[in-house]
Design a protein around this motif. Structure first.
Motif, mmCIF file in Angstrom:
data_model
loop_
_atom_site.group_PDB
_atom_site.id
_atom_site.type_symbol
_atom_site.label_atom_id
_atom_site.label_comp_id
_atom_site.label_asym_id
_atom_site.label_seq_id
_atom_site.Cartn_x
_atom_site.Cartn_y
_atom_site.Cartn_z
ATOM 1 N N ASP A 139 0.806 -1.224 0.000
ATOM 2 C CA ASP A 139 0.000 0.000 0.000
ATOM 3 C C ASP A 139 0.835 1.268 0.000
ATOM 4 O O ASP A 139 0.392 2.308 -0.506
ATOM 5 C CB ASP A 139 -0.931 0.002 1.220
ATOM 6 C CG ASP A 139 -1.924 -1.145 1.195
ATOM 7 O OD1 ASP A 139 -2.238 -1.622 0.094
ATOM 8 O OD2 ASP A 139 -2.357 -1.575 2.276
ATOM 9 N N LYS A 140 2.029 1.210 0.565
ATOM 10 C CA LYS A 140 2.823 2.433 0.719
ATOM 11 C C LYS A 140 4.196 2.347 0.048
ATOM 12 O O LYS A 140 4.588 3.249 -0.690
ATOM 13 C CB LYS A 140 2.987 2.762 2.210
ATOM 14 C CG LYS A 140 1.660 3.025 2.917
ATOM 15 C CD LYS A 140 1.865 3.266 4.409
ATOM 16 C CE LYS A 140 0.520 3.468 5.114
ATOM 17 N NZ LYS A 140 0.675 3.654 6.587
ATOM 18 N N ALA A 141 4.914 1.276 0.327
ATOM 19 C CA ALA A 141 6.286 1.208 -0.179
ATOM 20 C C ALA A 141 6.336 1.060 -1.698
ATOM 21 O O ALA A 141 7.027 1.821 -2.386
ATOM 22 C CB ALA A 141 7.037 0.061 0.495
ATOM 23 N N ILE A 142 5.607 0.074 -2.235
ATOM 24 C CA ILE A 142 5.692 -0.203 -3.672
ATOM 25 C C ILE A 142 5.165 0.954 -4.519
ATOM 26 O O ILE A 142 5.808 1.313 -5.524
ATOM 27 C CB ILE A 142 4.994 -1.537 -4.002
ATOM 28 C CG1 ILE A 142 5.842 -2.700 -3.460
ATOM 29 C CG2 ILE A 142 4.769 -1.699 -5.500
ATOM 30 C CD1 ILE A 142 5.238 -4.072 -3.642
ATOM 31 N N PRO A 143 4.041 1.598 -4.179
ATOM 32 C CA PRO A 143 3.619 2.747 -4.987
ATOM 33 C C PRO A 143 4.673 3.851 -5.045
ATOM 34 O O PRO A 143 4.890 4.450 -6.101
ATOM 35 C CB PRO A 143 2.350 3.219 -4.278
ATOM 36 C CG PRO A 143 1.798 1.989 -3.633
ATOM 37 C CD PRO A 143 3.006 1.225 -3.187
ATOM 38 N N LEU A 144 5.349 4.106 -3.913
ATOM 39 C CA LEU A 144 6.381 5.137 -3.922
ATOM 40 C C LEU A 144 7.585 4.687 -4.749
ATOM 41 O O LEU A 144 8.132 5.457 -5.556
ATOM 42 C CB LEU A 144 6.808 5.465 -2.483
ATOM 43 C CG LEU A 144 7.914 6.528 -2.354
ATOM 44 C CD1 LEU A 144 7.476 7.847 -2.983
ATOM 45 C CD2 LEU A 144 8.275 6.728 -0.884
ATOM 46 N N LEU A 145 8.001 3.458 -4.573
ATOM 47 C CA LEU A 145 9.111 2.927 -5.373
ATOM 48 C C LEU A 145 8.811 3.022 -6.861
ATOM 49 O O LEU A 145 9.649 3.458 -7.658
ATOM 50 C CB LEU A 145 9.384 1.476 -4.980
ATOM 51 C CG LEU A 145 10.048 1.229 -3.627
ATOM 52 C CD1 LEU A 145 9.849 -0.232 -3.204
ATOM 53 C CD2 LEU A 145 11.539 1.565 -3.681
#
Length: 892
Positions: free
Chosen positions: A673-679
Motif C-alpha cells: 500500500d505504501k512502499a511499492i507505490p512510492l518505489l
C-alpha cells in the motif's frame, strides 16, 4: 505419417551415409558435377569413393593425377591453384569412368541460414520483372542443397543437387539474396561466381553448428547425445502420434454440396473484410477453418485470357476456388498467394471466388498491406473490401507446435547433413542470413554466432575466411515510444557485437523490412550491401562498406556525445529531418525519447527531463523503420546501445560509488500500500522477502505478482518465519515455529516449499534468501550450506557496510531500521558513498503495520534522495547486487 515420423525416417536414411561407403565403382560427391564452379587461386581437394585399394586417375588440362583409394573407401586428389576461367572437363577413371563437364574456376560462396536466404527469385519476380526477363549470367551458378538432417553425425555426401546458371527459368530457383550479391561481384570482376545454398527456413543457429563447435554449450551437447539414440527419437515420434488430436470435421467439405461448388447456395454467411484477421472482426480465439466467399463482376475483356489472382498472404493455409475450380493452395503462411487462373475459368459477368482458410494458432486471416486483386489482359480488379464468411470447423486440443520434435531444429542436425559433406571444397567466403528463429531467446546468440564463425572457419581450414552476415530487418508493428524489451533489438545487438570477430562484415537491413512480412521482398539491396562487405574483406577494396557503427560515448553535463566508425564522407539524416529513434536514460534505465543532432561525425543527444543521462540507445525496437541516421554513402547506422549488462556487471557497483539495496521483510500490507507505490513512482527497485504463510501474502497474490512484473525481487523468507526463542527478548516466538524444535529436513523443506510458491508467482528460478531474525543454525549447523544451489545469496541482520571484495554473498549484512529519521537514513547513504560500500536497508513496517517501523516521511525522504543521486549510487535488488559481487570477486 506425421512430420516427426517423416523427419526421423529421412534421418535414418541419411544415417546410412554417415558410415564408410562400400563401392565397386568410382563415385564423386554430388557437388562435383556438371557445371560446377571451383575456387580459383586456391589449392583444391577433389575427393570421392571407390573400392578400397582401387587406383584412381584424373585427366585434367592435359595432365594426369593419380591416387589410391584408402581402406575407408575414400580417395583424394590435390589440384594446384587454377586461374579463373573455363569451361573445362575432368575425367575420373577407376573401375569405371566419370566425365565432369562445363567446369569453371571462379569464386565460390557458401550461402547459409534460414528462410530469407532460401527465398528464391521466383518469390520476388513481380518486384523485379525486368531482372527475371533479361538476366543472362551463365557464369553465375547456384547449387541448392535440399533440406536434409542427420542426428547421428556428419554425413559423407549430399543426397542430390545440381548446378544451375542464372539464365532463363533456372534463375527463379536461385536464392534472391545470393543472386543479387553474385551479380554485383560478377559485374565488377567478370569472374565466375558459384553459390552453394545450404539454408532451411525456420531453423535456429545451433542446428548449423557442429558438435565440436558446440563444446561450450553443455545443454546442446546433452541434446546431441540423446538424439544419437534412435530409440529416444522414435519414442518422440510415438508420443506425437499419441498426442495429436484429429481435426474437427469441416462442414464445408462434408455437406452434400460442398461450399466451393457452383451449385452451392450460401446460407448463414456473414460479412467480413479482406485484408484483416477474423479475431479482429468478431470471431473470438478461433483456431480452425473459415471459408471466405465473394461474387465479382468480370468484364468480357478479362475473361478471354489467362488471369492471375493475388491474395496477399494468408495465415496459415488456404485452398482457392474460382467458379468451383481449384486454382491453387499453399500449406503455410509465408509465401505470397499468386495463383494462375487458366483461360476459360473466368466468365463475363458474375464469378465466384471461394477461399478455404485453415489456421492453427494465433490470428487467422489475410495479412494487411499486401496486394489483393485479379489481373487479366492488362486490367486489374481490386478484391479488397467486404467478403462473406462462414466457419467450417473449430480445432480443439491441437498439439502445441513449439513442443514438437523437429529434426531440422536440433543442435548440429543441419551442419551434419548440409555442411559437413562439403567442407573439403575450397570457398571464397560465407554469406549468413539467419536469426529470426532465435529471437524467442536472443541472449545466447551473443555466443552462438561467434561460435558458428569459428566452427566453420575451422572446418573449412581457413581461419580468416570472410564471413558476411545480414542483421535482422525491421519487422512487426512500429513503436513510437521507447519499449521496455525487444527481442529483435537484442538479437540485432548480438549480431552487432559479433563484428569484434576479425574479418566479418554486417549488412544493416532495418530499412529494408516490411512490418507485416518476416520475408521482405527487397533482396536486391540486401545483396548489394553484402557485396560491399565482400569488396572490402574478400577483394581488399578501399571502400566504405558499412553504415555508421557505434564506437564510444561520453557524458558532458546533461548530454551524451556519441562517436561512430564507418562515417564515410559524413553523417546525415537520410530524409533531412531531425534524427529519430534515439533514446536516453538515467541510472534507472527508464528510456525516454531524446533530441539528437549531428555535429561533425558525432551525434549529441539529450532530454531536458534527464539531468544525469548515463545510457543511450538507437533504433531499439522490433521495427525501427523511423530510424534515419546514415552516412553520406547512403548506408544506415546499426542499432546500438552504449552499455552491455554483462560488461556493466564486471564493474564494482556497476561503475557507481556505492550500492544500496532496499529490502522489506515479512510480506506486510504496508509494503503493497505504501512502499511499492512510492518505489514505482520513482522507478526504483527493491527486494521483498516474503513469508509464504503471511495473510498479506496469501490474500494479495496478484499484487505481489504485479510487483515482480514491475522489476521488484520476491525473495524467500521461509514458510512460517521461524526464529530461535532462546535468544534475548524472543518471548513472542510461537512454539510451533521455534527453530530449536526444527530438524534440518524440516527447515530445508519449508524453505524449498516457499521457493516453489514464489516461482509459481513470478516465474523466476533465481532469487535470494533472508535469514529470519538473522538466525542461521539448526542444532549448531548452518542450513544455508545446503541451499547454495537454490539461492544466489543470503541476507543477514548485522548493521555493517563493506566494500565489494569483503562481502560473503551468503551472509550479507543489513541495517534493521526502526524509528530513524530521514536525515539519519540519508547520512547512512552518504557514508556508503564515501567508503564505496554496500548499504542494505532492512524495513518492516512502513508508516505503521509492524512494531519495527520507519515513518512514511522518513522513508520518502530516503527514496527521493536516492533517486536524486542515482548518478552516484546504484539502487538495485539483492539478486542483482549479488550477481555484481560475484562477477567482480571472480575477476579479481
Amino acid at each position: 505419417m506425421t512430420y516427426v515420423t517423416k523427419s526421423i525416417a529421412l534421418m535414418m536414411w541419411i544415417t546410412l551415409f554417415s558410415f564408410p561407403f562400400s563401392y565397386s565403382q568410382i563415385k564423386l560427391p554430388h557437388l562435383i558435377s556438371d557445371g560446377v564452379i571451383l575456387q580459383r587461386n586456391s589449392s583444391l581437394q577433389l575427393w570421392g569413393w571407390a573400392s578400397p585399394g582401387e587406383k584412381i586417375k584424373l585427366a585434367f588440362k592435359k595432365k594426369e593425377y593419380n591416387t589410391v583409394t584408402g581402406t575407408d573407401g575414400k580417395w583424394e586428389i590435390k589440384l594446384e591453384p587454377q586461374k579463373e576461367g573455363g569451361p573445362h572437363e575432368m575425367i575420373f577413371k577407376g573401375n569405371n569412368s566419370i566425365k565432369v563437364k562445363n567446369i569453371m574456376f571462379g569464386d565460390v560462396w557458401l550461402c547459409a541460414g534460414q528462410s530469407n536466404m532460401v527465398l528464391p527469385v521466383e518469390r520476388v519476380k513481380e518486384k523485379y520483372p525486368d531482372e527475371v526477363k533479361e538476366a543472362n549470367y551463365p557464369y553465375i551458378r547456384h547449387f541448392f542443397i535440399p533440406t536434409t538432417t542427420n542426428l547421428a553425425g556428419p554425413t559423407k555426401d549430399l543426397p542430390y543437387g545440381e548446378w544451375k546458371s542464372a539464365t532463363g527459368k533456372d534463375l527463379l530457383g536461385f536464392s534472391a539474396t545470393a543472386y543479387f550479391f553474385a551479380k554485383e561481384i560478377y559485374k565488377k570482376y567478370k569472374i565466375p561466381v558459384g553459390l552453394i545454398n545450404a539454408s532451411v527456413g525456420g531453423t535456429p543457429i545451433q542446428a548449423w553448428i557442429s558438435e565440436e563447435g558446440l563444446k561450450s554449450f553443455p545443454e546442446d551437447l546433452t541434446t546431441i547425445q540423446k538424439n544419437k539414440d534412435s530409440s529416444y527419437t522414435n519414442s518422440l515420434a510415438r508420443l506425437e502420434q499419441t498426442n495429436v488430436k484429429k481435426e474437427e470435421t469441416d462442414k464445408g467439405l462434408t455437406e452434400n454440396i460442398k461450399w466451393y461448388e457452383q451449385e452451392y447456395t450460401p446460407k448463414g454467411w456473414k460479412n467480413i473484410n479482406i485484408p484483416g484477421y477474423w479475431e479482429d472482426q468478431g470471431v473470438r480465439d478461433l483456431n480452425g477453418i473459415v471459408w471466405y466467399r465473394k461474387v465479382i463482376d468480370v468484364p468480357p475483356s478479362m475473361s478471354v485470357t489467362p488471369a492471375k489472382l493475388f491474395m496477399g498472404r494468408i495465415v496459415d493455409a488456404d485452398f482457392v476456388y474460382v467458379n468451383g475450380t481449384k486454382v491453387g493452395n499453399i500449406t503455410y503462411q509465408y509465401p505470397p498467394r499468386r495463383y494462375e487462373i487458366p483461360q476459360g475459368i473466368l466468365k463475363p459477368g458474375k464469378n465466384t471466388i471461394v477461399i478455404r482458410v485453415i489456421n492453427y494458432a494465433g490470428k487467422g486471416g489475410f495479412v494487411p498491406d499486401k496486394p489483393y486483386n485479379l489481373v487479366a489482359n492488362g486490367k486489374v480488379l481490386d478484391l479488397k473490401g467486404t467478403w462473406q464468411y462462414k466457419v467450417g470447423g473449430a480445432f480443439e486440443d491441437i498439439l502445441d507446435k513449439s513442443s514438437r520434435f523437429v529434426a531440422q531444429n536440433q543442435p548440429s542436425a543441419l551442419y551434419n547433413a548440409m555442411v559437413a559433406p562439403i567442407i573439403n571444397t575450397s570457398i571464397k567466403g560465407i554469406l549468413w542470413y539467419q536469426g529470426e528463429s532465435n529471437t524467442g531467446n536472443p541472449e545466447p546468440y551473443y555466443h552462438y554466432l561467434p561460435a558458428l564463425i569459428k566452427d566453420w572457419r575451422n572446418k573449412f581450414n581457413s581461419h580468416e575466411l570472410p564471413f558476411l552476415y545480414v542483421q535482422l530487418a525491421n519487422f512487426m508493428e512500429v513503436d513510437y515510444l521507447p519499449v521496455k524489451k525487444s527481442n529483435w533489438a537484442e538479437l540485432r545487438n548480438a549480431q552487432l557485437k559479433t563484428l569484434s570477430v576479425p574479418n566479418t562484415a554486417m549488412t544493416v537491413a532495418i530499412d529494408l523490412g516490411e512490418w507485416n512480412d518476416i520475408h521482405p521482398l527487397d533482396k536486391e539491396n540486401v545483396g548489394k550491401r553484402l557485396a560491399l562487405g565482400a569488396f572490402k574483406l574478400a577483394y581488399n577494396e578501399n571502400i566504405i562498406y558499412s553504415g555508421p557503427i557505434y564506437k564510444s560515448s561520453e557524458i558532458t553535463d546533461d548530454k551524451i556525445i556519441i562517436s561512430f566508425e564507418n562515417t564515410g564522407n559524413g553523417l546525415i539524416s537520410i530524409d533531412n529531418e531531425s534524427l529519430r529513434t534515439f533514446e536516453v536514460a538515467s541510472a534507472d534505465q527508464k528510456f525516454v525519447t531524446a533530441e539528437a543532432h549531428i555535429e561533425g561525425n558525432r551525434v549529441i543527444v539529450s532530454n531536458k527531463k534527464i539531468q544525469h543521462p548515463e545510457f543511450v540507445r538507437y533504433a531499439w525496437s522490433d521495427n525501427p523503420e523511423q530510424a534515419n541516421l546514415y552516412n553520406q554513402e547512403g548506408l544506415p547506422a546499426s542499432p546500438f546501445r552504449n552499455f552491455e549488462p554483462e560488461e556493466l556487471n564486471k564493474k564494482t557497483w556497476r561503475g557507481k560509488k556505492a550500492a544500496v539495496v532496499l529490502t522489506y521483510d515479512d510480506a506486510l500490507n504496508s509494503h503493497l500500500d505504501k512502499a511499492i507505490p512510492l518505489l514505482d513512482s520513482l522507478n526504483l527497485k527493491a527486494t521483498f522477502y516474503l513469508t509464504a504463510y503471511s495473510s498479506a501474502f496469501k490474500n494479495r497474490l496478484n499484487e505481489w505478482g504485479k510487483a515482480a512484473q514491475n522489476g521488484h525481487e520476491l525473495g524467500n523468507h521461509t514458510l512460517f518465519h521461524p526464529c530461535d526463542s532462546s535468544k534475548p527478548n524472543r518471548e513472542w516466538v510461537k512454539k510451533d515455529y521455534d527453530m530449536n524444535t526444527y530438524s534440518m529436513d524440516r527447515m530445508l523443506d519449508e524453505i524449498k516449499m516457499t521457493n516453489v510458491v514464489l516461482e509459481a508467482l513470478d516465474k523466476k528460478k533465481e532469487r535470494t534468501f533472508a535469514f529470519t531474525c538473522g538466525d542461521k543454525y539448526i542444532a549448531n549447523e548452518s542450513f544455508i550450506d545446503y541451499l547454495k544451489d537454490d539461492f544466489t545469496g543470503a541476507r543477514s541482520v548485522r548493521g555493517e557496510m563493506h566494500t565489494i571484495t569483503e562481502i560473503d554473498v551468503y551472509n550479507i549484512d543489513s541495517y534493521m531500521i526502526n524509528g530513524e529519521s530521514g536525515e539519519q537514513l540519508v547520512e547512512m547513504v552518504k557514508e556508503a558513498i564515501k567508503d564505496q560500500s554496500l548499504l542494505v536497508f532492512l524495513f518492516h513496517g512502513v508508516g505503521g503495520d509492524h512494531s519495527l517501523n520507519v515513518s512514511a516521511s522518513a522513508h520518502k525522504q530516503l527514496l527521493e534522495y536516492l533517486k536524486a543521486n542515482q548518478h552516484k549510487v546504484w539502487i538495485t535488488t539483492m539478486k542483482n547486487v549479488v550477481n555484481n559481487i560475484t562477477h567482480v570477486q571472480q575477476n579479481n
